[in-house]
Design a protein around this motif. Structure first.
Motif, PDB file in Angstrom:
ATOM      1  N   ALA A 121       0.801  -1.226   0.000  1.00 29.60           N
ATOM      2  CA  ALA A 121       0.000   0.000   0.000  1.00 29.60           C
ATOM      3  C   ALA A 121       0.831   1.271   0.000  1.00 29.60           C
ATOM      4  CB  ALA A 121      -0.951  -0.008   1.184  1.00 29.60           C
ATOM      5  N   ASN A 122       1.968   1.257   0.635  1.00 30.49           N
ATOM      6  CA  ASN A 122       2.771   2.477   0.750  1.00 30.49           C
ATOM      7  C   ASN A 122       4.159   2.305   0.142  1.00 30.49           C
ATOM      8  OD1 ASN A 122       0.966   4.315   2.304  1.00 30.49           O
ATOM      9  ND2 ASN A 122       1.055   2.623   3.763  1.00 30.49           N
ATOM     10  N   ARG A 123       4.244   1.460  -0.884  1.00 31.66           N
ATOM     11  CA  ARG A 123       5.529   1.230  -1.547  1.00 31.66           C
ATOM     12  C   ARG A 123       5.345   1.236  -3.058  1.00 31.66           C
ATOM     13  NH1 ARG A 123       8.899  -3.658   0.826  1.00 31.66           N
ATOM     14  NH2 ARG A 123       7.199  -4.894  -0.046  1.00 31.66           N
ATOM     15  N   VAL A 124       6.403   1.586  -3.767  1.00 33.27           N
ATOM     16  CA  VAL A 124       6.398   1.523  -5.229  1.00 33.27           C
ATOM     17  C   VAL A 124       7.423   0.482  -5.672  1.00 33.27           C
ATOM     18  CG1 VAL A 124       5.596   3.872  -5.640  1.00 33.27           C
ATOM     19  CG2 VAL A 124       8.034   3.457  -5.337  1.00 33.27           C
ATOM     20  N   LYS A 125       7.074  -0.261  -6.707  1.00 34.98           N
ATOM     21  CA  LYS A 125       7.987  -1.233  -7.299  1.00 34.98           C
ATOM     22  C   LYS A 125       8.613  -0.601  -8.535  1.00 34.98           C
ATOM     23  CE  LYS A 125       8.114  -5.836  -9.427  1.00 34.98           C
ATOM     24  NZ  LYS A 125       7.293  -6.998  -9.865  1.00 34.98           N
ATOM     25  N   MET A 126       9.951  -0.680  -8.641  1.00 38.72           N
ATOM     26  CA  MET A 126      10.650  -0.080  -9.779  1.00 38.72           C
ATOM     27  C   MET A 126      11.810  -0.980 -10.190  1.00 38.72           C
ATOM     28  SD  MET A 126      10.561   3.996  -8.794  1.00 38.72           S
ATOM     29  CE  MET A 126      11.402   3.849  -7.204  1.00 38.72           C
TER      30      MET A 126
END
Length: 334
Positions: A202-207
């Motif tokens: 919910a509070n993370r981005v995947k890159m």
């Protein structure tokens, strides 16, 4: 649903993923609506998460507002549950396939035997139809059928990681950057916005970077170790490209790897199984799909239908669309 932006050098050479101009041509041909951002200023204004000073002067962008991220785990669970409810699915857990044996005349009344082994048991499963989707293990699976992958097939071990979101005030789209200056994949990067598929996301981005330094010839070489060289390059690029007020760019978390099965021309393979390389004679009642990776997951229902049609009927209404992915292409098998 979320915005998706493709952006990068306006006239960059093609990569494995294409380039901005090719994406634009495809969208135009398919009459897909998009917003064209004609300058770095326009990209930054639309998405302030990208630092203006990090965008070269020839950068342009394409924004597709009707894009989305798919909850792969939930979708796979739904597929599996629906299949189990038919009462016609048997799943062998903790078994390894130890052999595949065709019998009968290849292009007539073919039958197949699959041998599977667990720690306590050995099984032989026989049937009139066979569908193979072996991924990076394709060579060992297809060898009993007389097909051997050429040396030009490769296994790409890709890397990814997550970063905590610092502020939700800055919109983060789905994004893909064509930052390459020559005809290779270095300079291609991508990322996803925070997703609420489970609490940990919910509070993370995947890159990630869309290139790799870990290229293998066969599965025995796979080591599943995250490339420190690539992750250093990725972290350095993201710290320049992205707004530090939106993402904790210094806090890389849960780095991992995944595998791509890369054919010599970079396209997936889907079709009937030939009895010899480039042969118009096929194994009766059999079809196969070798995908680059899980990226084509969103096509799973369509691919499943096509594979069943090819195995049972020997043809599919989608045949003209399949030609580019034909197992009969030169250079695939010997």
């Amino acid at each position: 649903m979320d915005d998706l932006i493709f952006f990068g050098h306006k006239d960059a050479p093609l990569t494995t993923e294409g380039n901005v101009s090719q994406v634009k041509k495809t969208m135009d041909r398919m009459a897909m609506p998009y917003e064209y951002l004609d300058s770095p200023d326009a990209i930054h204004k639309r998405f302030p998460v990208f630092n203006r000073e990090a965008l070269p002067s020839d950068y342009v962008g394409l924004v597709q507002a009707s894009s989305a991220s798919i909850n792969v785990q939930a979708a796979a669970s739904a597929f599996f549950s629906a299949a189990m409810k038919t009462g016609r699915l048997s799943v062998l857990e903790k078994y390894a396939v130890s052999g595949l044996e065709p019998s009968g005349v290849p292009h007539q009344n073919q039958t197949y035997a699959i041998y599977a082994q667990s720690e306590q048991d050995a099984l032989c499963i026989r049937g009139r139809h066979l569908i193979l989707s072996p991924g990076v293990w394709a060579d060992s699976v297809l060898n009993p059928l007389g097909l051997h992958q050429t040396r030009d097939w490769k296994i790409w071990q890709m890397n990814y990681a997550y970063w905590p979101v610092k502020s939700h005030d800055v919109k983060i789209p789905i994004w893909f950057e064509f930052g390459n200056l020559d005809a290779n994949d270095h300079g291609t990067f991508y990322g996803f916005p925070p997703l609420n598929f489970d609490p940990s996301m919910a509070n993370r981005v995947k890159m990630s970077a869309d290139y790799t330094y870990d290229v293998f010839d066969h599965p025995a070489q796979i080591h599943h170790k995250v490339s420190q060289r690539l992750m250093k390059e990725l972290s350095g690029h993201l710290s320049s490209l992205l707004n530090p007020q939106a993402i904790h760019l210094e806090q890389m978390e849960d780095a991992g790897t995944c595998l791509y099965s890369m054919s010599p021309d970079g396209k997936l393979v889907i079709g009937r199984i030939p009895t010899q390389p480039c042969s118009e004679t096929f194994y009766h009642g059999a079809s196969m799909c070798i995908m680059e990776s899980g990226r084509a997951f969103k096509y799973a229902p369509l691919f499943g239908r096509v594979l069943v049609e090819l195995a049972i009927d020997g043809k599919s209404p989608y045949q003209s669309d399949l030609d580019i992915f034909s197992p009969l292409r030169e250079g695939l098998f010997n």
